[in-house]
Design a protein around this motif. Structure first.
Motif, PDB file in Angstrom:
ATOM      1  N   ILE A  21       2.416  24.386  44.126  1.00 23.78           N
ATOM      2  CA  ILE A  21       2.966  23.523  43.092  1.00 23.78           C
ATOM      3  C   ILE A  21       4.228  24.174  42.548  1.00 23.78           C
ATOM      4  N   ALA A  22       5.379  23.523  42.769  1.00 21.72           N
ATOM      5  CA  ALA A  22       6.666  24.074  42.362  1.00 21.72           C
ATOM      6  C   ALA A  22       7.094  23.593  40.983  1.00 21.72           C
ATOM      7  N   ASP A  23       6.595  22.433  40.569  1.00 18.71           N
ATOM      8  CA  ASP A  23       6.983  21.879  39.272  1.00 18.71           C
ATOM      9  C   ASP A  23       5.997  20.781  38.908  1.00 18.71           C
ATOM     10  N   LYS A  24       5.881  20.478  37.614  1.00 21.93           N
ATOM     11  CA  LYS A  24       4.994  19.402  37.211  1.00 21.93           C
ATOM     12  C   LYS A  24       5.332  18.929  35.802  1.00 21.93           C
ATOM     13  N   ALA A  25       4.893  17.718  35.485  1.00 21.82           N
ATOM     14  CA  ALA A  25       4.989  17.158  34.139  1.00 21.82           C
ATOM     15  C   ALA A  25       3.670  16.440  33.872  1.00 21.82           C
ATOM     16  N   THR A  26       3.110  16.649  32.697  1.00 18.57           N
ATOM     17  CA  THR A  26       1.808  16.077  32.357  1.00 18.57           C
ATOM     18  C   THR A  26       1.962  14.706  31.704  1.00 18.57           C
ATOM     19  N   GLU A  27       0.844  13.991  31.565  1.00 20.53           N
ATOM     20  CA  GLU A  27       0.876  12.703  30.883  1.00 20.53           C
ATOM     21  C   GLU A  27       1.225  12.891  29.408  1.00 20.53           C
ATOM     22  N   GLU A  28       0.854  14.046  28.845  1.00 18.88           N
ATOM     23  CA  GLU A  28       1.169  14.326  27.442  1.00 18.88           C
ATOM     24  C   GLU A  28       2.651  14.627  27.254  1.00 18.88           C
ATOM     25  N   LYS A  29       3.266  15.248  28.249  1.00 16.54           N
ATOM     26  CA  LYS A  29       4.698  15.556  28.214  1.00 16.54           C
ATOM     27  C   LYS A  29       5.330  15.091  29.526  1.00 16.54           C
ATOM     28  N   PRO A  30       5.480  13.771  29.690  1.00 14.88           N
ATOM     29  CA  PRO A  30       5.955  13.229  30.964  1.00 14.88           C
ATOM     30  C   PRO A  30       7.459  13.394  31.157  1.00 14.88           C
ATOM     31  N   LEU A  31       7.884  13.172  32.372  1.00 13.97           N
ATOM     32  CA  LEU A  31       9.300  13.072  32.701  1.00 13.97           C
ATOM     33  C   LEU A  31       9.773  11.674  32.335  1.00 13.97           C
TER      34      LEU A  31
END
Length: 205
Positions: A21-31
């Protein structure tokens, strides 16, 4: 509402590269982005077009669809004098793996990665860090809404407004991008600093 041009889209995602996993965004802090404004990779936006809130997604982008293939043309040697600030060589910046913002011939700021430090020169790689990589995305559409006229004109966070150079208080963490703004990922961390030709300089230099 489905994702279409000028929609404000919020998505969660995980980016997997070479099994990690190189990068991610959560539902709480989305892109968040505006569809069709060129803020993200064209093929990323294309893959999400037509989806709506609550939809999941999964797709893979080839290097050509992502950040391009790695090119030896963008690996160059620069004299150590390019990394002097007020006549003093910034040895602390010259560490393999360090990302340093530099000006190119067109006056745009590009991010270069130090790959080797030699006696009188520094080898820099100006390829995007994800160049040559296959990108596998999975995620979920968190929300979709129409953009306001102000957002279409100024951007979600004012990114389309004219900037007066890169003089962010607290330093240019990540360097100046071509829009003149300061971004957060890597780069020069000088307190009250800005970026000038040849590397990172104090704002009042």
């Amino acid at each position: 509402m489905k994702i279409d041009k000028n929609a404000v889209v919020a998505v969660s995602y995980e980016l997997e590269v070479e099994g990690k996993i190189a990068d991610k965004a959560t539902e709480e802090k989305p892109l968040e982005y505006i569809q069709g404004m060129g803020m993200l990779l064209p093929k990323f936006e294309e893959a999400l077009a037509g989806k709506q809130e609550g939809d999941g997604y999964e797709f893979t982008l080839t290097p050509e669809e992502g950040y391009g293939v790695h090119s030896d043309e963008y690996v160059i040697s620069l004299p150590k004098s390019s990394f002097e600030i007020d006549g003093e060589l910034r040895e602390d910046l010259l560490v393999p793996g360090r990302v340093i913002p530099m000006y190119n011939a067109a006056g745009q700021v590009v991010q270069g990665t130090v790959t080797a430090v030699e006696e009188d020169a520094v080898k820099m790689d100006f390829n995007h860090p994800m160049a040559g990589k296959t990108l596998h995305f999975t995620g979920k559409v968190v929300s979709v809404r129409e953009a306001t006229e102000k957002e279409l004109t100024e951007g979600l966070h004012g990114e389309f407004l004219p900037q007066e150079g890169c003089n962010c208080e607290g330093g240019c963490n990540g360097g100046c991008h071509k829009d003149g703004d300061c971004h957060k990922d890597g780069g020069c961390g000088e307190k009250k600093g800005g970026c000038k030709k040849g590397g990172c300089h104090k704002k009042d230099a």
